[in-house]
Design a protein around this motif. Structure first.
Motif, PDB file in Angstrom:
ATOM      1  N   VAL A  16       0.852  -1.191   0.000  1.00  0.00           N
ATOM      2  CA  VAL A  16       0.000   0.000   0.000  1.00  0.00           C
ATOM      3  C   VAL A  16       0.883   1.235   0.000  1.00  0.00           C
ATOM      4  O   VAL A  16       1.816   1.337   0.816  1.00  0.00           O
ATOM      5  N   TRP A  17       0.599   2.163  -0.901  1.00  0.00           N
ATOM      6  CA  TRP A  17       1.343   3.433  -0.980  1.00  0.00           C
ATOM      7  C   TRP A  17       0.505   4.531  -0.363  1.00  0.00           C
ATOM      8  O   TRP A  17      -0.645   4.745  -0.756  1.00  0.00           O
ATOM      9  N   LEU A  18       1.061   5.234   0.626  1.00  0.00           N
ATOM     10  CA  LEU A  18       0.361   6.303   1.323  1.00  0.00           C
ATOM     11  C   LEU A  18       1.020   7.646   1.014  1.00  0.00           C
ATOM     12  O   LEU A  18       2.230   7.783   1.194  1.00  0.00           O
ATOM     13  N   PRO A  19       0.238   8.643   0.592  1.00  0.00           N
ATOM     14  CA  PRO A  19       0.821   9.939   0.230  1.00  0.00           C
ATOM     15  C   PRO A  19       0.978  10.856   1.429  1.00  0.00           C
ATOM     16  O   PRO A  19       0.577  12.012   1.402  1.00  0.00           O
ATOM     17  N   THR A  20       1.526  10.341   2.485  1.00  0.00           N
ATOM     18  CA  THR A  20       1.741  11.120   3.701  1.00  0.00           C
ATOM     19  C   THR A  20       3.165  10.920   4.168  1.00  0.00           C
ATOM     20  O   THR A  20       3.870  10.032   3.693  1.00  0.00           O
ATOM     21  N   ARG A  21       3.590  11.726   5.126  1.00  0.00           N
ATOM     22  CA  ARG A  21       4.967  11.647   5.598  1.00  0.00           C
ATOM     23  C   ARG A  21       5.168  10.618   6.700  1.00  0.00           C
ATOM     24  O   ARG A  21       6.279  10.447   7.195  1.00  0.00           O
ATOM     25  N   SER A  22       4.124   9.941   7.122  1.00  0.00           N
ATOM     26  CA  SER A  22       4.261   8.946   8.183  1.00  0.00           C
ATOM     27  C   SER A  22       3.084   7.990   8.121  1.00  0.00           C
ATOM     28  O   SER A  22       2.125   8.197   7.375  1.00  0.00           O
ATOM     29  N   VAL A  23       3.131   6.952   8.923  1.00  0.00           N
ATOM     30  CA  VAL A  23       2.018   6.014   9.032  1.00  0.00           C
ATOM     31  C   VAL A  23       1.845   5.688  10.517  1.00  0.00           C
ATOM     32  O   VAL A  23       2.833   5.486  11.238  1.00  0.00           O
ATOM     33  N   THR A  24       0.613   5.649  10.991  1.00  0.00           N
ATOM     34  CA  THR A  24       0.381   5.370  12.405  1.00  0.00           C
ATOM     35  C   THR A  24       0.498   3.877  12.676  1.00  0.00           C
ATOM     36  O   THR A  24       0.265   3.050  11.786  1.00  0.00           O
ATOM     37  N   PRO A  25       0.836   3.517  13.903  1.00  0.00           N
ATOM     38  CA  PRO A  25       0.894   2.091  14.242  1.00  0.00           C
ATOM     39  C   PRO A  25      -0.439   1.379  14.000  1.00  0.00           C
ATOM     40  O   PRO A  25      -0.466   0.253  13.501  1.00  0.00           O
ATOM     41  N   GLY A  26      -1.544   2.058  14.329  1.00  0.00           N
ATOM     42  CA  GLY A  26      -2.849   1.419  14.143  1.00  0.00           C
ATOM     43  C   GLY A  26      -3.160   1.144  12.688  1.00  0.00           C
ATOM     44  O   GLY A  26      -3.671   0.065  12.343  1.00  0.00           O
ATOM     45  N   LEU A  27      -2.869   2.090  11.809  1.00  0.00           N
ATOM     46  CA  LEU A  27      -3.116   1.879  10.391  1.00  0.00           C
ATOM     47  C   LEU A  27      -2.211   0.791   9.836  1.00  0.00           C
ATOM     48  O   LEU A  27      -2.646  -0.045   9.043  1.00  0.00           O
ATOM     49  N   ALA A  28      -0.962   0.775  10.255  1.00  0.00           N
ATOM     50  CA  ALA A  28      -0.036  -0.273   9.804  1.00  0.00           C
ATOM     51  C   ALA A  28      -0.571  -1.656  10.176  1.00  0.00           C
ATOM     52  O   ALA A  28      -0.537  -2.591   9.366  1.00  0.00           O
ATOM     53  N   ALA A  29      -1.076  -1.791  11.402  1.00  0.00           N
ATOM     54  CA  ALA A  29      -1.589  -3.083  11.858  1.00  0.00           C
ATOM     55  C   ALA A  29      -2.811  -3.510  11.048  1.00  0.00           C
ATOM     56  O   ALA A  29      -2.967  -4.694  10.702  1.00  0.00           O
ATOM     57  N   LYS A  30      -3.681  -2.568  10.713  1.00  0.00           N
ATOM     58  CA  LYS A  30      -4.877  -2.904   9.940  1.00  0.00           C
ATOM     59  C   LYS A  30      -4.510  -3.310   8.521  1.00  0.00           C
ATOM     60  O   LYS A  30      -5.107  -4.247   7.964  1.00  0.00           O
ATOM     61  N   PRO A  45       9.444  12.059   3.228  1.00  0.00           N
ATOM     62  CA  PRO A  45       9.638  11.979   4.682  1.00  0.00           C
ATOM     63  C   PRO A  45      10.944  12.622   5.109  1.00  0.00           C
ATOM     64  O   PRO A  45      11.929  12.625   4.363  1.00  0.00           O
ATOM     65  N   ASP A  46      10.942  13.167   6.341  1.00  0.00           N
ATOM     66  CA  ASP A  46      12.163  13.810   6.828  1.00  0.00           C
ATOM     67  C   ASP A  46      13.208  12.765   7.185  1.00  0.00           C
ATOM     68  O   ASP A  46      12.925  11.566   7.278  1.00  0.00           O
ATOM     69  N   ALA A  47      14.435  13.235   7.407  1.00  0.00           N
ATOM     70  CA  ALA A  47      15.564  12.331   7.611  1.00  0.00           C
ATOM     71  C   ALA A  47      15.468  11.527   8.898  1.00  0.00           C
ATOM     72  O   ALA A  47      16.043  10.445   8.995  1.00  0.00           O
ATOM     73  N   GLU A  48      14.735  12.025   9.883  1.00  0.00           N
ATOM     74  CA  GLU A  48      14.706  11.344  11.177  1.00  0.00           C
ATOM     75  C   GLU A  48      13.945  10.025  11.127  1.00  0.00           C
ATOM     76  O   GLU A  48      14.302   9.062  11.807  1.00  0.00           O
ATOM     77  N   LEU A  49      12.880   9.957  10.332  1.00  0.00           N
ATOM     78  CA  LEU A  49      12.092   8.721  10.168  1.00  0.00           C
ATOM     79  C   LEU A  49      11.636   8.149  11.509  1.00  0.00           C
ATOM     80  O   LEU A  49      11.622   6.929  11.723  1.00  0.00           O
ATOM     81  N   ALA A  50      11.213   9.042  12.398  1.00  0.00           N
ATOM     82  CA  ALA A  50      10.881   8.623  13.760  1.00  0.00           C
ATOM     83  C   ALA A  50       9.634   7.750  13.824  1.00  0.00           C
ATOM     84  O   ALA A  50       9.431   7.032  14.810  1.00  0.00           O
ATOM     85  N   TRP A  51       8.804   7.793  12.800  1.00  0.00           N
ATOM     86  CA  TRP A  51       7.547   7.042  12.787  1.00  0.00           C
ATOM     87  C   TRP A  51       7.724   5.572  12.412  1.00  0.00           C
ATOM     88  O   TRP A  51       6.787   4.782  12.552  1.00  0.00           O
ATOM     89  N   VAL A  52       8.898   5.201  11.947  1.00  0.00           N
ATOM     90  CA  VAL A  52       9.066   3.850  11.421  1.00  0.00           C
ATOM     91  C   VAL A  52       8.991   2.797  12.524  1.00  0.00           C
ATOM     92  O   VAL A  52       8.220   1.823  12.425  1.00  0.00           O
ATOM     93  N   GLU A  53       9.773   2.933  13.572  1.00  0.00           N
ATOM     94  CA  GLU A  53       9.807   1.898  14.612  1.00  0.00           C
ATOM     95  C   GLU A  53       8.457   1.681  15.275  1.00  0.00           C
ATOM     96  O   GLU A  53       8.066   0.522  15.495  1.00  0.00           O
ATOM     97  N   PRO A  54       7.679   2.719  15.615  1.00  0.00           N
ATOM     98  CA  PRO A  54       6.365   2.462  16.208  1.00  0.00           C
ATOM     99  C   PRO A  54       5.445   1.650  15.296  1.00  0.00           C
ATOM    100  O   PRO A  54       4.713   0.777  15.765  1.00  0.00           O
ATOM    101  N   ALA A  55       5.480   1.939  13.994  1.00  0.00           N
ATOM    102  CA  ALA A  55       4.640   1.188  13.066  1.00  0.00           C
ATOM    103  C   ALA A  55       5.106  -0.262  12.949  1.00  0.00           C
ATOM    104  O   ALA A  55       4.287  -1.191  12.884  1.00  0.00           O
ATOM    105  N   LEU A  56       6.407  -0.480  12.932  1.00  0.00           N
ATOM    106  CA  LEU A  56       6.929  -1.849  12.863  1.00  0.00           C
ATOM    107  C   LEU A  56       6.662  -2.607  14.150  1.00  0.00           C
ATOM    108  O   LEU A  56       6.388  -3.814  14.139  1.00  0.00           O
ATOM    109  N   ALA A  57       6.720  -1.908  15.284  1.00  0.00           N
ATOM    110  CA  ALA A  57       6.471  -2.563  16.573  1.00  0.00           C
ATOM    111  C   ALA A  57       5.028  -3.032  16.695  1.00  0.00           C
ATOM    112  O   ALA A  57       4.736  -3.981  17.429  1.00  0.00           O
TER     113      ALA A  57
END
Length: 288
Positions: A16-30, A45-57
């Motif tokens: 799934v391709w999302l046109p946003t700069r991040s993805v929430t953990p809840g949406l990733a799980a669904k 997305p910015d260089a920090e990519l802080a949203w990645v680990e929560p979505a993967l977790a």
């Protein structure tokens, strides 16, 4: 390639391709629960990519990918640090997609090919493996670079015909993951109207226009707001079965993975029902 062996990443057949700069953990799980193998996050997305680990977790096997990190706005050293952090926390589940963006949007856009090579050199120096990075690539020169300096290519807003040409150019061992837009409606006029709302923007960007011209579209096709022929080629619309058939044309043409962008509203209330309707015709099964 800098890796001794760069195996293709395992993202499943469809993501799934999302046109946003991040993805929430809840949406990733669904999304994972519906059987999709990956989520691609656009919007530079910015260089920090802080949203990645929560979505993967919040998921068990879902892959996250950027589609794409823009080399002009996200410095390579900072991106490399983020990659190392993510890889340490969630080994093998993040794919770094990078690209040069658009000359029309970037003041610094000078010698983009050379700038991309320099960026890849910086990632090599920071030991970001080629097996976990892909390049946004449309034309032959950057497709070849993707094959040489990454695990593969992530072409955006293309057709199965482009996928076939790209596969022939890069060979069988290179990962190929095109994006394709979809609208679930049996009204062709409505499907084209929704498709144009997104595609018309790209008709002002030279890299996409040049790519469509290379594929045989005419100047009339690529003039705003875009011909029906062009819109039908880059936006699949119809029943879930018809849309799934169109997406599978990329696979038949040589794609390893297809990133699906649902149009018509990117909130969960619109996105998830559409993805659910497509899951069956695409042959997806929830992870065990």
């Amino acid at each position: 390639m800098t890796d001794a062996v760069a195996l293709k990443p395992e993202l499943g057949r469809f993501g799934v391709w999302l046109p946003t700069r991040s993805v929430t953990p809840g949406l990733a799980a669904k999304i994972e629960s519906l059987g999709y193998g990956a989520v691609w996050v656009g919007g530079s997305p910015d260089a920090e990519l802080a949203w990645v680990e929560p979505a993967l977790a919040a998921t068990a096997s879902l892959q996250l990918a950027t589609g794409i990190v823009n080399i002009w706005s996200a410095p390579a050293p900072a991106v490399a640090e983020s990659f190392a952090r993510i890889e340490s926390a969630c080994p093998g589940r993040f794919l770094l997609g990078i690209g040069v963006g658009h000359r029309e949007h970037t003041e610094e856009y000078v010698k983009p090919y050379d700038a991309l090579v320099d960026y890849l050199d910086a990632l090599d120096a920071a030991v970001v493996p080629t097996s976990r990075r892909v390049l946004a690539a449309l034309g032959p020169r950057v497709l070849r670079l993707a094959a040489e300096r990454s695990v593969g290519a992530h072409p955006y807003l293309t057709t199965p015909e482009h996928t076939a040409k790209a596969r022939e150019l890069v060979g069988k061992t290179v990962f190929l993951a095109p994006e394709h837009k979809v609208v679930l409606t049996t009204d062709p006029g409505e499907g084209r109207r929704i498709g144009r709302e997104t595609v018309e923007h790209y008709l002002g960007l030279s890299n996409y226009v040049n790519n469509w011209l290379r594929l045989g579209f005419t100047e009339d096709d690529v003039r705003k707001p875009g011909s029906d022929r062009l819109i039908d080629a880059v936006v699949a619309h119809g029943t879930p079965e018809a849309v799934a058939q169109r997406l599978n044309e990329h696979v038949e043409a040589g794609a390893d993975h297809v990133a699906i962008q649902v149009l018509g509203g990117w909130n969960e209330e619109t996105l998830l029902p559409a993805l659910s309707e497509l899951a069956g015709p695409l042959g997806l099964t929830p992870p065990s």
